[in-house]
Every structure is written in structure tokens, then in C-alpha cells.
Design a protein around this motif. Structure first.
Motif, mmCIF file in Angstrom:
data_model
loop_
_atom_site.group_PDB
_atom_site.id
_atom_site.type_symbol
_atom_site.label_atom_id
_atom_site.label_comp_id
_atom_site.label_asym_id
_atom_site.label_seq_id
_atom_site.Cartn_x
_atom_site.Cartn_y
_atom_site.Cartn_z
ATOM 1 N N ASN A 49 0.826 -1.220 0.000
ATOM 2 C CA ASN A 49 0.000 0.000 0.000
ATOM 3 C C ASN A 49 0.853 1.260 0.000
ATOM 4 O O ASN A 49 0.534 2.245 -0.684
ATOM 5 C CB ASN A 49 -0.952 -0.006 1.195
ATOM 6 C CG ASN A 49 -2.054 -1.026 1.039
ATOM 7 O OD1 ASN A 49 -2.452 -1.353 -0.073
ATOM 8 N ND2 ASN A 49 -2.544 -1.543 2.151
ATOM 9 N N ASN A 50 1.941 1.246 0.762
ATOM 10 C CA ASN A 50 2.827 2.410 0.781
ATOM 11 C C ASN A 50 3.541 2.603 -0.550
ATOM 12 O O ASN A 50 3.798 3.734 -0.959
ATOM 13 C CB ASN A 50 3.840 2.284 1.925
ATOM 14 C CG ASN A 50 3.327 2.906 3.204
ATOM 15 O OD1 ASN A 50 3.523 4.082 3.455
ATOM 16 N ND2 ASN A 50 2.628 2.121 3.998
ATOM 17 N N GLN A 52 2.198 1.938 -3.418
ATOM 18 C CA GLN A 52 1.200 2.568 -4.295
ATOM 19 C C GLN A 52 1.141 4.073 -4.049
ATOM 20 O O GLN A 52 1.069 4.869 -4.995
ATOM 21 C CB GLN A 52 -0.175 1.936 -4.082
ATOM 22 C CG GLN A 52 -0.249 0.444 -4.355
ATOM 23 C CD GLN A 52 0.473 0.036 -5.623
ATOM 24 O OE1 GLN A 52 0.143 0.480 -6.720
ATOM 25 N NE2 GLN A 52 1.480 -0.816 -5.478
ATOM 26 N N HIS A 53 1.183 4.482 -2.786
ATOM 27 C CA HIS A 53 1.197 5.909 -2.460
ATOM 28 C C HIS A 53 2.498 6.562 -2.954
ATOM 29 O O HIS A 53 2.490 7.699 -3.448
ATOM 30 C CB HIS A 53 1.063 6.117 -0.952
ATOM 31 C CG HIS A 53 -0.266 5.709 -0.402
ATOM 32 N ND1 HIS A 53 -1.459 6.123 -0.954
ATOM 33 C CD2 HIS A 53 -0.602 4.915 0.644
ATOM 34 C CE1 HIS A 53 -2.469 5.615 -0.263
ATOM 35 N NE2 HIS A 53 -1.975 4.867 0.708
ATOM 36 N N ASP A 56 2.255 7.312 -6.641
ATOM 37 C CA ASP A 56 1.465 8.519 -6.917
ATOM 38 C C ASP A 56 2.320 9.768 -6.755
ATOM 39 O O ASP A 56 2.292 10.677 -7.605
ATOM 40 C CB ASP A 56 0.251 8.595 -5.980
ATOM 41 C CG ASP A 56 -0.786 7.517 -6.277
ATOM 42 O OD1 ASP A 56 -0.778 6.967 -7.400
ATOM 43 O OD2 ASP A 56 -1.605 7.230 -5.380
ATOM 44 N N SER A 57 3.082 9.836 -5.676
ATOM 45 C CA SER A 57 3.952 10.991 -5.426
ATOM 46 C C SER A 57 5.084 11.065 -6.450
ATOM 47 O O SER A 57 5.473 12.155 -6.892
ATOM 48 C CB SER A 57 4.534 10.923 -4.008
ATOM 49 O OG SER A 57 3.521 11.073 -3.043
ATOM 50 N N SER A 96 6.468 14.182 1.324
ATOM 51 C CA SER A 96 5.545 13.043 1.370
ATOM 52 C C SER A 96 6.288 11.729 1.166
ATOM 53 O O SER A 96 6.002 10.727 1.825
ATOM 54 C CB SER A 96 4.433 13.195 0.325
ATOM 55 O OG SER A 96 4.940 13.097 -0.987
ATOM 56 N N TYR A 100 6.911 7.954 3.587
ATOM 57 C CA TYR A 100 6.936 6.552 3.154
ATOM 58 C C TYR A 100 8.287 5.914 3.459
ATOM 59 O O TYR A 100 8.348 4.736 3.822
ATOM 60 C CB TYR A 100 6.607 6.451 1.659
ATOM 61 C CG TYR A 100 5.337 7.165 1.297
ATOM 62 C CD1 TYR A 100 4.189 7.038 2.094
ATOM 63 C CD2 TYR A 100 5.267 8.008 0.196
ATOM 64 C CE1 TYR A 100 3.022 7.714 1.773
ATOM 65 C CE2 TYR A 100 4.092 8.683 -0.118
ATOM 66 C CZ TYR A 100 2.976 8.535 0.673
ATOM 67 O OH TYR A 100 1.826 9.206 0.371
#
Length: 201
Positions: A49-50, A52-53, A56-57, A96, A100
Motif C-alpha cells: 500500500n505504501n 502505491q502511495h 502517486d507521489s 511526502s 513513506y
């Protein structure tokens, strides 16, 4: 007189194969897991999940870096308000990504603890024992930690590029994520299969 061995024509009949019996492992059913298997599975889920984030960044940052590279390519002495705005935006993206990175470091600590608790050499899911699973998680997490350092380097230097080639180099460094290799991506997919988040095809 030497004798040349003759090739034997051996044909195995279908009923001569012995069946393979898979041992039932603690995480085989993936339901109602407890103890180290549950913790390990949760770590893999959080790791994915991290990532995936992170992606995005990364994409957002790539668009900003491209704009900075264009400005610096046109005039390397450009320190306009627009450049400052892009740089501030990139700084926010890196902040951001740093969140992560801290998560990845935390997963390293967690999975090492799991491998110490689960000293059994037998697989805890399908094929990996706790140590092998921990090593896979650590390899992935470390790749992203290393990539963060590179992204921070891009942030600190791209706005001060001395020429077009230097600006484009930093932009390429951001875009290509050289620390996150195809091997890392394969390892992540294997972990998802191992822990039941991906079906076995």
C-alpha cells in the motif's frame, strides 16, 4: 575394445509418477491467521500500500521535475518566481516521500523481529520461511529507501543546474527510479502471491 554405452529407451508410464503432497503450513488458508504469520502478512500488505502511495507521489514529482528541467534548459541562470514555485512543489512531494521512507524503515524493523520470533525453518505460507520472507521485505524496503536519497539529491540540485544536460540528467534520475529494479518488482509480486494477496496462476 571399448564399448559405447547404448542409450536406453525408458518410457515412464503415467501411473509410475509418485504424487506430490504439499505440507499444510500455518498460513496456507490465509484465514484467521495469528502470531508471526499474521504479522508478516500485515507487513506485506502495508508495504504494498505504501508503494502505491509512493508511486502517486513519484508521478506527481516527475511532472514538476520536467517543468524545472525545461526552465533550466532554456536559461540555466533562470531563478524566476515560477522556478521557485516548482521547487517548492517538488519539496512538498519529497516531504511526502520521506513519510513513506520512514514507513519502509519501520517495516524493516518489524519483519526482522518476526524472523527472530519464528525460528522454524519451515515455510510459513507457501514456500518461504520467516527468514527468507524477511529478506525479501528488507530488499524491497531498502530499494525505496535508497531511491528516496536519490530523489532528495534531485530536489537539492536540479534548480541549480548549470546547463541543459545537467538539468535533463536530474530529471531522468527522478523519472527512471534506478534503485527500484525489475528484480525488486518481481520480488514484490512474489511476496503478494506468497502471502495470498495475488492468486497463483
Amino acid at each position: 575394445m571399448s564399448h559405447t554405452p547404448k542409450k536406453e529407451n525408458t518410457v515412464l508410464k503415467e501411473n509410475e509418477y509418485s504424487p506430490v503432497i504439499l505440507r499444510q503450513t500455518p498460513g496456507a488458508s490465509q484465514k484467521n491467521l495469528t502470531g508471526p504469520p499474521r504479522v508478516a502478512r500485515d507487513i506485506v500488505a502495508d508495504l504494498y500500500n505504501n508503494i502505491q502511495h509512493w508511486n502517486d507521489s513519484h508521478i506527481k514529482g516527475a511532472q514538476i521535475v520536467k517543468q524545472i528541467a525545461i526552465l533550466k534548459s532554456e536559461d540555466h541562470r533562470n531563478y524566476s518566481p515560477q522556478l521557485e514555485e516548482y521547487t517548492n512543489d517538488l519539496f512538498s512531494v519529497v516531504l511526502s516521500l520521506d513519510i513513506y521512507r520512514k514507513h519502509f524503515e519501520h517495516y524493516n524493523t518489524q519483519i526482522k523481529a518476526v524472523s527472530k520470533l519464528e525460528k522454524n525453518s519451515e515455510p510459513i505460507f507457501i514456500s518461504l520461511n520467516a527468514t527468507a520472507l524477511a529478506n525479501a521485505v528488507i530488499d524491497i524496503a531498502n530499494a525505496y529507501i535508497a531511491e528516496f536519497k536519490l530523489k532528495k539529491l534531485v530536489l537539492e540540485n536540479i534548480a541549480h543546474s548549470k546547463n541543459k544536460h545537467e538539468a535533463m540528467f536530474y530529471a531522468a534520475c527522478w523519472a527512471h527510479q534506478t534503485r527500484i529494479t525489475s528484480s525488486i518488482n518481481v520480488t514484490l509480486e512474489a511476496l503478494l502471491v506468497e502471502t495470498g494477496f495475488r492468486p497463483i496462476n
